[in-house]
Write an enzyme that holds these catalytic residues in place. Structure first.
Site, short mmCIF file in Angstrom:
data_model
loop_
_atom_site.label_atom_id
_atom_site.label_comp_id
_atom_site.label_asym_id
_atom_site.label_seq_id
_atom_site.Cartn_x
_atom_site.Cartn_y
_atom_site.Cartn_z
N HIS A 1 3.29 -85.87 26.52
CA HIS A 1 4.57 -85.48 27.10
C HIS A 1 4.70 -83.98 27.24
CE1 HIS A 1 6.03 -89.49 25.18
NE2 HIS A 1 5.31 -89.68 26.26
C1 LIG Z 1 -2.00 -91.70 29.09
C2 LIG Z 1 -0.55 -91.43 29.32
C3 LIG Z 1 0.40 -92.31 28.83
C4 LIG Z 1 1.75 -92.06 29.03
N1 LIG Z 1 2.66 -93.01 28.62
C5 LIG Z 1 3.96 -92.85 28.99
C6 LIG Z 1 4.90 -93.89 28.76
O1 LIG Z 1 4.57 -94.96 28.25
N2 LIG Z 1 6.19 -93.68 29.13
C7 LIG Z 1 6.58 -92.51 29.71
O2 LIG Z 1 7.77 -92.36 30.00
N3 LIG Z 1 5.71 -91.51 29.93
C8 LIG Z 1 4.41 -91.68 29.61
N4 LIG Z 1 3.52 -90.70 29.91
C9 LIG Z 1 4.01 -89.46 30.52
C10 LIG Z 1 4.44 -89.63 31.98
O3 LIG Z 1 3.64 -90.56 32.64
C11 LIG Z 1 4.36 -88.27 32.67
O4 LIG Z 1 5.13 -87.33 31.96
C12 LIG Z 1 4.92 -88.31 34.09
O5 LIG Z 1 4.27 -89.29 34.85
C13 LIG Z 1 4.76 -86.94 34.71
O6 LIG Z 1 5.20 -86.94 36.04
P1 LIG Z 1 4.96 -85.69 36.96
O7 LIG Z 1 5.57 -86.00 38.26
O8 LIG Z 1 5.39 -84.47 36.24
O9 LIG Z 1 3.36 -85.52 37.08
P2 LIG Z 1 2.22 -86.58 37.40
O10 LIG Z 1 2.74 -87.96 37.47
O11 LIG Z 1 1.11 -86.30 36.46
O12 LIG Z 1 1.78 -86.20 38.89
C14 LIG Z 1 1.10 -85.06 39.28
C15 LIG Z 1 0.25 -85.41 40.48
O13 LIG Z 1 -0.20 -84.21 41.11
C16 LIG Z 1 -1.55 -84.36 41.46
N5 LIG Z 1 -2.15 -83.04 41.55
C17 LIG Z 1 -2.38 -82.18 40.54
N6 LIG Z 1 -2.92 -81.05 41.01
C18 LIG Z 1 -3.04 -81.20 42.35
C19 LIG Z 1 -3.54 -80.37 43.38
N7 LIG Z 1 -4.02 -79.15 43.14
N8 LIG Z 1 -3.52 -80.84 44.68
C20 LIG Z 1 -3.03 -82.09 44.92
N9 LIG Z 1 -2.55 -82.90 43.98
C21 LIG Z 1 -2.55 -82.46 42.70
C22 LIG Z 1 -2.12 -85.20 40.35
O14 LIG Z 1 -3.35 -85.82 40.74
C23 LIG Z 1 -1.00 -86.18 40.11
O15 LIG Z 1 -1.12 -87.33 40.93
C24 LIG Z 1 2.16 -90.91 29.71
C25 LIG Z 1 1.21 -90.02 30.21
C26 LIG Z 1 -0.13 -90.27 30.03
C27 LIG Z 1 -1.14 -89.30 30.61
#
Ligand SMILES: Cc1cc2nc3c(=O)[nH]c(=O)nc-3n(C[C@H](O)[C@H](O)[C@H](O)COP(=O)(O)OP(=O)(O)OC[C@H]3O[C@@H](n4cnc5c(N)ncnc54)[C@H](O)[C@@H]3O)c2cc1C
Ligand SMILES: *[C@@H]1O[C@H](CO)[C@@H](O)[C@H](O)[C@H]1NC(C)=O
Ligand SMILES: *[C@@H]1O[C@H](CO)[C@@H](O)[C@H](O)[C@H]1NC(C)=O
Ligand SMILES: *[C@@H]1O[C@H](CO)[C@@H](O)[C@H](O)[C@H]1NC(C)=O
Length: 619
Positions: free
Chosen positions: A547
């Site tokens: 997180h």
């Molecule tokens: C193993 C794991 C288990 C988890 N379990 C839970 C859970 O059970 N419940 C919960 O609430 N949360 C959980 N989390 C946390 C939650 O999933 C994340 O905090 C949330 O999805 C983050 O969302 P975001 O939009 O910030 O980023 P992300 O969903 O990580 O999205 C970022 C995206 O940007 C893309 N990206 C990155 N750099 C570039 C670039 N240079 N060019 C193009 N694309 C790029 C990535 O490939 C990715 O697809 C978990 C996380 C992980 C890793």
């Protein structure tokens, strides 16, 4: 025999995923395939084209934004994602940990920290991040938690108008469709894209956990409703007992809108910023070794997640001056990008042995489970990698407010031994030495685990660039359990004491529940169960629950740590926003997927307001 059967089916389904193309979907919205790297979202790269908005990253927040902005038919939206589309096996909740070993994970490791991760491979913690259309929601554990009212009231009190719980409740409700049996329905949404369900099967050990907490005086609650303190079966981000990812929720239908272009395998390498006007004009991206550009008429929105949004800012010249200079990156704006990173640490070593078979067993995992799953019957396949229930406790340590938890307990009706140490413990990089001593001897016993998770840590880490090459991953520093008063360790130990009380309740004693007392290798010198023993154990086996937040912190102008303002605009640069988990200023009493969706929904409304009512937003 049953041992190899369970494994066989897990592997078989993955192989099938790679080879076959039979339909198994029931959602009817499209012809889903079991092909690896699904063939949908097969857009060709384009060069030099102009869009109204360019969104970088199709994760939880980015997908929500792409959907909501493309509701405006006149706006042309480009969504760039470094990874691939999901495949059918992503739907199977039990496989959640498996995806960490696939190309859907960026596979980062934390830098080595002294006196930490002593029981992990190379003393380096695994810090997974989703890479694909759906982002981390493709590989996460689907635990659906909003967070506490006070979390968000603190954001507002820090100088972020519009971010109090009352301001955000409409977004938490808008994003979800709650289908759980138990719910405070006036707090819950019923028409949103993200589906929330109960896990369709439960073990008797989970019932015991609920009963035990009730015997200790805690209520059964909807932790996403009126009151968070208490106990509950886990609420899951599932649709018809299958994973409901950001892709499924927000993009699968929206991609058919004519004004939303999604390009997969597109690694954004920098934001193009005019050095004179300091305006974001577009992005540069790489696909299959070729470089392209795209122009943004209105804005560039970074939703690349807590590691990559700050990385991209720094690669584009926005970051700490001294650090960018070290790497010869021309500085456009000196901001403390990545300087502070909070995370949720957890401790997966507390094993409870029971004298009856009331837990998940690999022996019950076989062909029937798949048959039931594919015929929409309750099945083991739909469990969240074993997570069954949550409890939120106030231990009176990080705060005195009886409605504000300082720890979350995660109940698993099994443990790291349930898959014979082959998958889950490997996601944590727990060494063979640790596994063989602690878990191996109980592989055939009835055992469950409770993981305490520290929700308001005082320690924090940071992130730095390793190179100015966008293909090189940034360096990640956890800096766990380093706060001046050792409060994080003390809170952890208090939560272990609370777990010991839970084990002593009549509910658990009915099964002669015992805390496993095998000393953690390396901590034998401490008296078992003393406070120093547990601190030693934590420093060997505590792991992240993924997180990470605050690397592009939201805050008012007078906050020296702030990167974006309360409209998520990057300070000092025009037409550039960050909208994902990295803007979260303080750790929340939640897992961060729902907060990321909320940020996506809220950001979309802010942007719509800015442009619907005035052609020139208020910079
Ligand atoms: C193993 C794991 C288990 C988890 N379990 C839970 C859970 O059970 N419940 C919960 O609430 N949360 C959980 N989390 C946390 C939650 O999933 C994340 O905090 C949330 O999805 C983050 O969302 P975001 O939009 O910030 O980023 P992300 O969903 O990580 O999205 C970022 C995206 O940007 C893309 N990206 C990155 N750099 C570039 C670039 N240079 N060019 C193009 N694309 C790029 C990535 O490939 C990715 O697809 C978990 C996380 C992980 C890793
Ligand atoms: C897959 O589904 C499509 C559409 O529902 C159908 O036309 C096709 O025959 C199915 N293919 C298989 C192999 O079942
Ligand atoms: C928490 O601490 C306060 C002040 O020391 C005390 O009054 C209160 O009873 C404590 N609550 C719990 C649940 O221990
Ligand atoms: C489990 O332990 C409890 C408490 O000691 C005992 O009453 C019960 O009979 C035991 N069950 C079995 C199956 O041994």
């Amino acid at each position: 025999m049953w041992r190899s059967q369970g494994l066989f089916f897990m592997i078989a389904i993955l192989i099938q995923a790679c080879k076959s193309d039979v339909n198994v979907t029931t959602d009817g919205s499209r012809r889903a395939k079991l092909l690896i790297y699904g063939s949908d979202y097969d857009d060709k790269p384009i060069n030099g084209e102009e869009f109204d908005f360019i969104i970088v990253g199709a994760g939880s927040a980015g997908s929500a934004i792409a959907n909501r902005l493309s509701e405006i038919a006149q706006w042309k939206i480009l969504l760039l994602e470094a990874g691939y589309p999901p495949v059918e096996v992503h739907d199977m909740p039990i496989l959640a940990p498996v995806f960490q070993f696939t190309p859907y994970n960026w596979k980062n490791l934390m830098e080595k920290q002294d006196y930490m991760s002593l029981g992990l491979e190379d003393q380096r913690m695994s810090w997974p991040r989703g890479k694909g259309i759906g982002g981390s929601s493709l590989i996460n554990y689907m635990i659906h938690v909003r967070g506490n009212r006070l979390d968000y009231d603190k954001w507002a009190a820090m100088g972020n108008p519009g971010w109090s719980y009352d301001d955000l409740l409409p977004y938490f409700m808008k994003l979800e469709e709650t289908r759980t049996r138990h719910q405070d329905s006036q707090y819950r949404g019923h028409e949103g894209y993200v589906k929330v369900e109960d896990v369709p099967i439960r073990t008797r050990s989970a019932e015991t956990f609920i009963e035990a907490l009730q015997q200790m005086g805690y209520s059964y609650v909807d932790y996403n409703g009126y009151q968070q303190i208490g106990v509950s079966y886990v609420q899951a981000t599932l649709q018809d007992s299958r994973r409901c990812s950001a892709e499924k929720a927000y993009l699968r239908k929206a991609q058919e809108r004519g004004n939303l272009k999604i390009i997969k395998k597109a690694l954004v390498t920098k934001v193009i910023i005019n050095p004179i006007t300091l305006e974001a004009e577009g992005v540069e991206y790489e696909r299959d070794g070729m470089y392209y550009t795209a122009k943004a008429r209105k804005e560039v929105i970074l939703s690349a997640g807590a590691f990559h949004s700050p990385q991209l800012l720094m690669l584009s010249g926005i970051g700490p001056r001294y650090h960018l200079s070290e790497l010869d990156i021309p500085v456009l704006k000196d901001l403390p990008v990545g300087q502070k990173m909070y995370d949720h640490l957890s401790f997966p070593e507390l094993v409870i042995t029971l004298n009856e078979s009331i837990v998940f067993k690999a022996s019950s995992f076989g062909i029937n489970e798949f048959k039931q799953y594919f015929s929409n019957q309750p099945s083991l396949i739909s469990t969240l990698g074993g997570v069954e229930a949550l409890a939120y406790l106030n231990l009176n340590l990080t705060n005195r407010n009886p409605t504000y938890p300082d720890v979350e307990l995660i109940f698993m009706g099994g443990g790291l031994h349930s898959d014979f140490g082959l998958i889950t413990r490997k996601t944590f990089r727990i060494t063979d030495r640790m596994y063989n001593r602690i878990w191996k001897p109980i592989e055939n016993e009835n055992a469950c685990q409770i993981l305490p998770m520290l929700v308001h840590p005082k320690s924090y880490g940071y992130i730095k660039l390793k190179s100015k090459d966008p293909h090189v991953q940034p360096k990640l520093y956890g800096n766990y359990l380093t706060d001046a008063y050792n409060e994080d360790v003390r809170t952890f130990i208090a939560s272990i004491r609370a777990i010991q009380e839970i084990i002593q309740t009549p509910a658990f004693q009915r099964y002669n529940a015992q805390l496993l007392d095998t000393p953690v290798p390396g901590c034998e010198l401490f008296r078992f169960d003393s406070d120093p023993y547990w601190e030693c154990a934590l420093r060997h086996l505590a792991v992240t629950l993924h997180h990470q937040v605050a690397t592009c912190k939201m805050g008012p102008k007078y906050d020296p740590e702030a990167i974006v303002d309360s409209s998520l605009r990057v300070y000092g640069i025009k037409r550039l926003r960050v909208a994902d988990a990295s803007v979260i200023p303080l750790p929340v009493t939640a897992h961060t997927n729902v907060p990321a969706y909320m940020i996506g929904e809220k950001a979309s409304d802010i942007i719509k307001q800015d442009y619907m009512y005035s052609p020139y937003p208020n910079y």
